[in-house]
Structures are given as structure tokens and as C-alpha cells.
Design a protein around this motif. Structure first.
Motif, PDB file in Angstrom:
ATOM      1  N   HIS A  16      55.165  23.908  34.780  1.00 47.80           N
ATOM      2  CA  HIS A  16      56.436  24.582  34.495  1.00 47.80           C
ATOM      3  C   HIS A  16      56.250  26.077  34.239  1.00 47.80           C
ATOM      4  O   HIS A  16      57.208  26.774  33.908  1.00 47.80           O
ATOM      5  CB  HIS A  16      57.104  23.933  33.282  1.00 47.80           C
ATOM      6  N   CYS A  17      55.009  26.555  34.362  1.00 50.00           N
ATOM      7  CA  CYS A  17      54.762  27.990  34.110  1.00 50.00           C
ATOM      8  C   CYS A  17      54.398  28.711  35.411  1.00 50.00           C
ATOM      9  O   CYS A  17      53.629  28.180  36.223  1.00 50.00           O
ATOM     10  CB  CYS A  17      53.597  28.174  33.132  1.00 50.00           C
ATOM     11  N   LEU A  40      43.669  27.103  31.326  1.00 49.57           N
ATOM     12  CA  LEU A  40      45.050  26.770  31.666  1.00 49.57           C
ATOM     13  C   LEU A  40      45.278  27.104  33.138  1.00 49.57           C
ATOM     14  O   LEU A  40      44.892  28.176  33.606  1.00 49.57           O
ATOM     15  CB  LEU A  40      46.037  27.582  30.823  1.00 49.57           C
ATOM     16  N   SER A  41      45.897  26.167  33.832  1.00 50.23           N
ATOM     17  CA  SER A  41      46.176  26.393  35.240  1.00 50.23           C
ATOM     18  C   SER A  41      47.683  26.412  35.453  1.00 50.23           C
ATOM     19  O   SER A  41      48.364  25.441  35.112  1.00 50.23           O
ATOM     20  CB  SER A  41      45.538  25.274  36.064  1.00 50.23           C
ATOM     21  N   ILE A  42      48.207  27.510  35.963  1.00 53.45           N
ATOM     22  CA  ILE A  42      49.646  27.623  36.187  1.00 53.45           C
ATOM     23  C   ILE A  42      49.871  28.117  37.617  1.00 53.45           C
ATOM     24  O   ILE A  42      48.929  28.497  38.304  1.00 53.45           O
ATOM     25  CB  ILE A  42      50.315  28.586  35.175  1.00 53.45           C
ATOM     26  N   ARG A  74      59.591  27.578  31.785  1.00 59.00           N
ATOM     27  CA  ARG A  74      60.944  27.011  31.780  1.00 59.00           C
ATOM     28  C   ARG A  74      61.974  28.146  31.671  1.00 59.00           C
ATOM     29  O   ARG A  74      62.031  28.972  32.566  1.00 59.00           O
ATOM     30  CB  ARG A  74      61.085  25.977  30.664  1.00 59.00           C
ATOM     31  N   GLU A  75      62.738  28.243  30.587  1.00 59.13           N
ATOM     32  CA  GLU A  75      63.790  29.273  30.494  1.00 59.13           C
ATOM     33  C   GLU A  75      63.264  30.605  29.946  1.00 59.13           C
ATOM     34  O   GLU A  75      63.953  31.623  29.992  1.00 59.13           O
ATOM     35  CB  GLU A  75      64.937  28.793  29.592  1.00 59.13           C
ATOM     36  N   LEU A  76      62.086  30.577  29.377  1.00 61.47           N
ATOM     37  CA  LEU A  76      61.538  31.792  28.756  1.00 61.47           C
ATOM     38  C   LEU A  76      60.898  32.707  29.806  1.00 61.47           C
ATOM     39  O   LEU A  76      60.042  32.270  30.579  1.00 61.47           O
ATOM     40  CB  LEU A  76      60.471  31.400  27.716  1.00 61.47           C
ATOM     41  N   ALA A  83      52.484  40.320  25.175  1.00 64.63           N
ATOM     42  CA  ALA A  83      53.364  39.239  24.724  1.00 64.63           C
ATOM     43  C   ALA A  83      52.999  37.931  25.423  1.00 64.63           C
ATOM     44  O   ALA A  83      52.991  36.861  24.791  1.00 64.63           O
ATOM     45  CB  ALA A  83      54.825  39.605  25.002  1.00 64.63           C
ATOM     46  N   ILE A  84      52.675  38.014  26.700  1.00 67.54           N
ATOM     47  CA  ILE A  84      52.337  36.802  27.456  1.00 67.54           C
ATOM     48  C   ILE A  84      51.045  36.192  26.902  1.00 67.54           C
ATOM     49  O   ILE A  84      50.960  34.977  26.665  1.00 67.54           O
ATOM     50  CB  ILE A  84      52.183  37.113  28.974  1.00 67.54           C
ATOM     51  N   CYS A  85      50.036  37.041  26.685  1.00 69.27           N
ATOM     52  CA  CYS A  85      48.754  36.523  26.156  1.00 69.27           C
ATOM     53  C   CYS A  85      48.960  35.876  24.785  1.00 69.27           C
ATOM     54  O   CYS A  85      48.442  34.781  24.530  1.00 69.27           O
ATOM     55  CB  CYS A  85      47.732  37.661  26.028  1.00 69.27           C
ATOM     56  N   SER A  86      49.719  36.520  23.896  1.00 70.11           N
ATOM     57  CA  SER A  86      49.959  35.959  22.557  1.00 70.11           C
ATOM     58  C   SER A  86      50.700  34.636  22.666  1.00 70.11           C
ATOM     59  O   SER A  86      50.383  33.676  21.968  1.00 70.11           O
ATOM     60  CB  SER A  86      50.826  36.891  21.714  1.00 70.11           C
TER      61      SER A  86
END
Ligand SMILES: N[C@@H](CCC(=O)N[C@@H](CS)C(=O)NCC(=O)O)C(=O)O
Length: 273
Positions: A16-17, A40-42, A74-76, A83-86
Motif C-alpha cells: 500500500h506504499c 522494507l519493500s514498497i 494509503r491516504e497519507l 518526514a518520510i524517513c521519520s
């Protein structure tokens, strides 16, 4: 080396990412390193900045600021690498390794990310953009001086420590690794003036996340700066997912280990300094 290539890697797929990114961008590479560090795999979508693909109507809906990276869960939607890393570290399985859970430790990492965002990154842009976009052929003297001042700051921050954010590599090291390795191409770090910084850069460049997620994009950036023209994208493109990147990791890691025991000439050939 932070992670052994022989160790079985447990991959967490987050269908979902999605990350929209360009490998030559240091901000995008920071997110890619964070992803790889957490296994993490997106879904990753390559965006060609030179062709203006970050300015299409679809991308403007996601990010009116017209910058990369852009991340969606998802909606975010998030449009800033820090911000993405945090978010990724806080939300997905990090257990406080990349982003400490205690308020003090976390504030230190935040402080470094603010320094990256507020000081280092603008200096990167001021030095690189005239070369990338305005047909300038060199880094201008004021930009060199500003970058040297930043190196001096970072040298002070490393007093008495091997890593910026703790006793191991945290998000501080990841965001600095992407920007500093890129600045190092524009204004090479003098190791006699900045011995701690240059040792740290060597140390972090041996981390598996750096090998899998930073090196190719860095080469692409370097080539783009050297040529002053659009590089052959197929030659330097990273695999499209963090899983794909890590499949290359064993080979790359073996090369680094070999290079450690080998002469400087071989190391230079392999691109390991
Ligand atoms: N503060 C943002 C900066 C993002 C940024 O400036 N990205 C650059 C790539 S390094 C960009 O998208 N530039 C658009 C362009 O070059 O036209 C972040 O950390 O994500």
C-alpha cells in the motif's frame, strides 16, 4: 559492514506504499537507504526530473511543491524526505534503531535532520543547480566556502563519536550520508582538514544500505555533474524496488571486502574510496 550479506534478510512488503523518486536526488536516496536499512519493500516509481515528470498534473496533485521524493501510504501523502524517513521508522518495525524512542535520543536525530534540511540541502542546491540546470561548469567560490563551513560544522558534531546520532547508524547518518556523499562530489572533503568527517563517510559508505541504495544514484549524479548533460539513464538506473537493490548487495559487498584487502588502484577501479 552493518548487515551481513550471508544473513537471511526478512523482507517486509508494504504493497500500500509508493515512493516516487529519482536516483540522482540525495533526498530520494535518503528515503531509499532508510527503506533498505529496515528491509522494507514498497512500490517505487522512477521519475525523470530532466523531462519534467515531477511536474505532470498527476504529480502536482500529490505534491504542488514539484519536488521529489513523494511518498504515499494509503491516504497519507508526504513530500519531504525527512518526514518520510521519520514516518517509516516510527510506523514500521524499527524498534528504535534508526529513530530512538526516548525523547532525548529522538531530539538529537531531529536536530540533525533540521540541520540537513535547513543548512546542508540548500547549500547542495546552490552549488549543484547552476551546473545541472543553467549550464554553469563549476562550483562557484561562495558555494565552495559555504560547503566548507558546513564540513567544519559536521567535523565538530563528530567530536568523540563515530556516528552522528548514537552508537550506531541512525536516521541522522542516513540523511547526512546522502547529502554529504553528494557534496563530496562537488567539493571533495579534505581529510587533513576534516579527518573525523572523512572517516565517518568511509564508515557509512561501507554500510549495506549505502551500497544498495546510494551508490548508483551517486554515480548518476557524479556523471551528470561531470558531463553537464543528461546521462544514459539505462546505464545507471537502480533496480525499481528495495528488494531488487538488495539482490545486488551480495556482489557489491563482496567487492567492498575485496577492496579493503586490495591496493588503492583496485579500490579506485571499483569506485570504493
Ligand atoms: N526538503 C525536500 C527537498 C526535496 C528536493 O529539493 N528535491 C529535489 C531533488 S534533490 C527536487 O525535487 N528538485 C526538483 C528539480 O530539480 O526540478 C526533501 O528533503 O525532500
Amino acid at each position: 559492514m552493518g548487515t551481513s550479506a550471508s544473513k537471511k534478510i526478512t523482507e517486509t512488503g508494504l504493497k500500500h506504499c509508493t515512493l516516487w523518486k529519482a536516483d540522482r536526488s540525495p533526498a530520494c536516496r535518503a528515503v531509499m537507504m532508510a527503506l533498505d536499512s529496515m528491509n522494507l519493500s514498497i512500490t517505487e516509481v522512477d521519475i525523470n526530473i530532466d523531462k519534467g515528470e515531477h511536474r505532470t498534473p498527476e504529480m502536482l496533485v500529490l505534491n504542488p511543491l514539484q519536488t521529489l521524493p513523494v511518498f504515499k501510504d494509503r491516504e497519507l501523502v508526504l513530500c519531504d524526505s525527512h518526514a518520510i524517513c521519520s514516518y517509516l521508522a516510527g510506523r514500521y518495525c524499527d524498534a528504535g534503531r534508526l529513530l530512538p524512542k526516548d525523547p532525548g535520543g529522538r531530539s538529537i536525530v531531529d536536530q540533525h535532520m533540521h540541520y540537513n534540511s535547513g543548512t546542508l540541502y540548500p547549500r547542495f542546491r546552490a552549488a549543484a543547480y547552476p551546473i545541472l540546470y543553467e549550464n554553469c561548469h563549476f562550483v562557484m567560490p561562495q558555494q565552495i566556502a559555504d560547503i566548507e563551513c558546513a564540513y567544519a560544522d559536521l567535523e565538530c558534531m563528530l567530536l568523540g563519536r563515530c556516528w552522528f546520532g548514537g552508537s550506531w547508524a541512525t536516521l541522522s547518518d542516513i540523511v547526512f550520508a546522502s547529502t554529504v556523499s553528494t557534496l563530496n562530489i562537488l567539493v571533495p572533503i579534505d581529510k587533513t582538514k576534516y579527518p573525523r568527517l572523512s572517516s565517518w563517510l568511509f564508515r557509512v559508505s561501507e554500510e549495506l544500505f549505502f551500497v544498495t541504495a546510494n551508490r548508483k544514484g551517486l554515480s548518476e549524479f557524479s556523471r551528470r555533474i561531470d558531463c553537464g548533460c543528461v546521462s544514459d539513464e539505462t546505464e545507471f538506473k537502480c533496480p525499481r524496488s528495495s528488494l531488487g537493490r538488495r539482490k545486488l548487495a551480495g556482489i557489491l559487498q563482496a567487492k567492498i571486502l575485496l577492496a579493503k584487502d586490495t591496493s588503492r588502484d583496485v579500490r579506485r577501479t571499483l569506485g570504493v574510496h
